[in-house]
Scaffold this motif. Structure first.
Motif, mmCIF file in Angstrom:
data_model
loop_
_atom_site.group_PDB
_atom_site.id
_atom_site.type_symbol
_atom_site.label_atom_id
_atom_site.label_comp_id
_atom_site.label_asym_id
_atom_site.label_seq_id
_atom_site.Cartn_x
_atom_site.Cartn_y
_atom_site.Cartn_z
ATOM 1 N N VAL A 35 0.858 -1.186 0.000
ATOM 2 C CA VAL A 35 0.000 0.000 0.000
ATOM 3 C C VAL A 35 0.893 1.234 0.000
ATOM 4 O O VAL A 35 1.628 1.491 0.944
ATOM 5 C CB VAL A 35 -0.936 0.015 1.225
ATOM 6 N N GLN A 36 0.816 2.021 -1.077
ATOM 7 C CA GLN A 36 1.659 3.212 -1.197
ATOM 8 C C GLN A 36 1.020 4.428 -0.526
ATOM 9 O O GLN A 36 1.691 5.204 0.155
ATOM 10 C CB GLN A 36 1.914 3.532 -2.667
ATOM 11 N N GLU A 37 -0.271 4.610 -0.775
ATOM 12 C CA GLU A 37 -1.001 5.728 -0.173
ATOM 13 C C GLU A 37 -2.380 5.260 0.251
ATOM 14 O O GLU A 37 -2.930 4.299 -0.304
ATOM 15 C CB GLU A 37 -1.148 6.891 -1.164
ATOM 16 N N LEU A 38 -2.947 6.001 1.230
ATOM 17 C CA LEU A 38 -4.286 5.682 1.703
ATOM 18 C C LEU A 38 -5.035 6.993 1.932
ATOM 19 O O LEU A 38 -4.520 7.910 2.574
ATOM 20 C CB LEU A 38 -4.202 4.889 3.013
ATOM 21 N N TRP A 39 -6.248 7.068 1.374
ATOM 22 C CA TRP A 39 -7.071 8.274 1.480
ATOM 23 C C TRP A 39 -8.458 7.862 1.990
ATOM 24 O O TRP A 39 -9.112 7.028 1.374
ATOM 25 C CB TRP A 39 -7.218 8.951 0.123
ATOM 26 N N MET A 40 -8.896 8.419 3.098
ATOM 27 C CA MET A 40 -10.211 8.076 3.629
ATOM 28 C C MET A 40 -11.287 8.903 2.932
ATOM 29 O O MET A 40 -11.247 10.136 2.947
ATOM 30 C CB MET A 40 -10.284 8.325 5.136
ATOM 31 N N VAL A 41 -12.229 8.238 2.297
ATOM 32 C CA VAL A 41 -13.275 8.921 1.543
ATOM 33 C C VAL A 41 -14.201 9.663 2.505
ATOM 34 O O VAL A 41 -14.720 9.081 3.461
ATOM 35 C CB VAL A 41 -14.087 7.922 0.697
ATOM 36 N N ASN A 42 -14.391 10.959 2.251
ATOM 37 C CA ASN A 42 -15.302 11.734 3.109
ATOM 38 C C ASN A 42 -16.418 12.396 2.321
ATOM 39 O O ASN A 42 -17.339 12.963 2.908
ATOM 40 C CB ASN A 42 -14.531 12.800 3.896
ATOM 41 N N SER A 43 -16.352 12.321 0.983
ATOM 42 C CA SER A 43 -17.410 12.925 0.172
ATOM 43 C C SER A 43 -17.271 12.416 -1.258
ATOM 44 O O SER A 43 -16.284 11.769 -1.613
ATOM 45 C CB SER A 43 -17.311 14.457 0.197
ATOM 46 N N LYS A 44 -18.288 12.722 -2.077
ATOM 47 C CA LYS A 44 -18.222 12.328 -3.480
ATOM 48 C C LYS A 44 -18.905 13.376 -4.343
ATOM 49 O O LYS A 44 -19.722 14.165 -3.872
ATOM 50 C CB LYS A 44 -18.864 10.949 -3.693
ATOM 51 N N LEU A 45 -18.543 13.365 -5.617
ATOM 52 C CA LEU A 45 -19.153 14.258 -6.594
ATOM 53 C C LEU A 45 -20.045 13.417 -7.499
ATOM 54 O O LEU A 45 -19.590 12.445 -8.109
ATOM 55 C CB LEU A 45 -18.083 14.967 -7.424
ATOM 56 N N THR A 46 -21.318 13.774 -7.581
ATOM 57 C CA THR A 46 -22.279 13.008 -8.366
ATOM 58 C C THR A 46 -22.882 13.891 -9.452
ATOM 59 O O THR A 46 -23.208 15.046 -9.207
ATOM 60 C CB THR A 46 -23.414 12.480 -7.457
ATOM 61 N N PHE A 47 -23.010 13.335 -10.649
ATOM 62 C CA PHE A 47 -23.598 14.061 -11.759
ATOM 63 C C PHE A 47 -24.765 13.265 -12.322
ATOM 64 O O PHE A 47 -24.796 12.037 -12.262
ATOM 65 C CB PHE A 47 -22.555 14.297 -12.853
ATOM 66 N N GLY A 48 -25.758 13.964 -12.876
ATOM 67 C CA GLY A 48 -26.914 13.291 -13.444
ATOM 68 C C GLY A 48 -27.721 12.565 -12.384
ATOM 69 O O GLY A 48 -27.986 11.370 -12.500
#
Length: 256
Positions: A214-227
């Motif tokens: 594992v090189q990097e780890l990013w905890m998801v806190n939001s998302k961008l949604t279209f349509g």
């Protein structure tokens, strides 16, 4: 004079002097030319290769090098998964780089290449949720995280510095040596050298990976949604309401 130099130029020089190298011998060691003089004068940017070699040879924290961390050294063999490069705008404010599906294919191999990052779009979000931390955006490929995350949506992740800071059952962007995955993460109690990556879509089986991969780890806190589509439940509720109104109308007609 030194106060006018960028923080990375000053810290680069600090590392060289701490390790007792001349400008010429340090450049030869890092494989970046004949001398480090131009870097230390602020005339040349530190290359991704130099950042990588400083990390590999001396465990120098890339975030510290660019003034984004107080921790000068990291243990690269002990679960360190912090960002290898951060992106800044012209005013040296940190930005959120966006990695689309095509760029994600090359991300693991260019993870410390400063020039490569310049090809990525980047932006700022002036909201308190995005302050005092490093964030990066990745476009999701595939349907393994349905129903929560759909194909082609974007997720924004907050940088995690160590595997030990990761929380079970949270969704993470996991940068491996050959791929970028969006998965729920779970520590493997029977084997502390591995983590389990779990899809939300039950059609996909969990996979175990070595922490060292594992090189990097990013905890998801939001998302961008279209349509955005209308929720099925809302449509069904309106149909039921209309049916009830029609039924009431028929009853009223019978009573008149």
């Amino acid at each position: 004079m030194d106060k006018e130099l960028s923080i990375e130029a000053r810290r680069f020089k600090k590392v060289r002097e701490e390790q007792n190298y001349t400008q010429q011998s340090f450049a030869e060691l890092l494989g970046i030319g004949a001398t480090t003089a131009d870097i230390e004068r602020g005339k040349t940017k530190i290359s991704g290769k130099a950042v990588m070699e400083l990390l590999r040879l001396f465990n120098v924290n890339p975030l510290w090098l660019f003034g984004k961390s107080f921790t000068q050294y990291v243990n690269i063999n002990g679960g360190d998964v912090s960002p290898k490069v951060i992106t800044l705008d012209l005013e040296e404010r940190e930005t959120i780089a966006l990695v689309n599906q095509k760029a994600a294919a090359g991300y693991p191999h260019n993870i410390q290449d400063l020039d490569w990052y310049e090809s990525l779009p980047a932006f700022n979000i002036p909201l308190p949720q995005y302050r005092n931390a490093t964030y990066r955006g990745f476009q999701v490929e595939g349907d393994s995280m349905l129903p929560n995350i759909r194909p082609n949506e974007w997720v924004l992740g907050k940088a995690v510095s160590s595997i030990t800071e990761a929380t079970d059952s949270k969704i993470y962007i996991v940068v491996l040596k050959d791929s970028v995955l969006v998965k729920k993460l779970q520590k493997v109690s029977s084997n502390p050298e591995k983590v389990r990556l779990i899809s939300l879509n039950p059609e996909y089986l969990p996979i175990d990976v070595d922490i060292k991969d594992v090189q990097e780890l990013w905890m998801v806190n939001s998302k961008l949604t279209f349509g955005i589509d209308e929720p099925t439940d809302s449509s069904l509720l309106r149909q039921l309401q209309k049916s009830m109104e029609d039924l009431k109308g028929q009853i009223n007609n019978l009573n008149t």
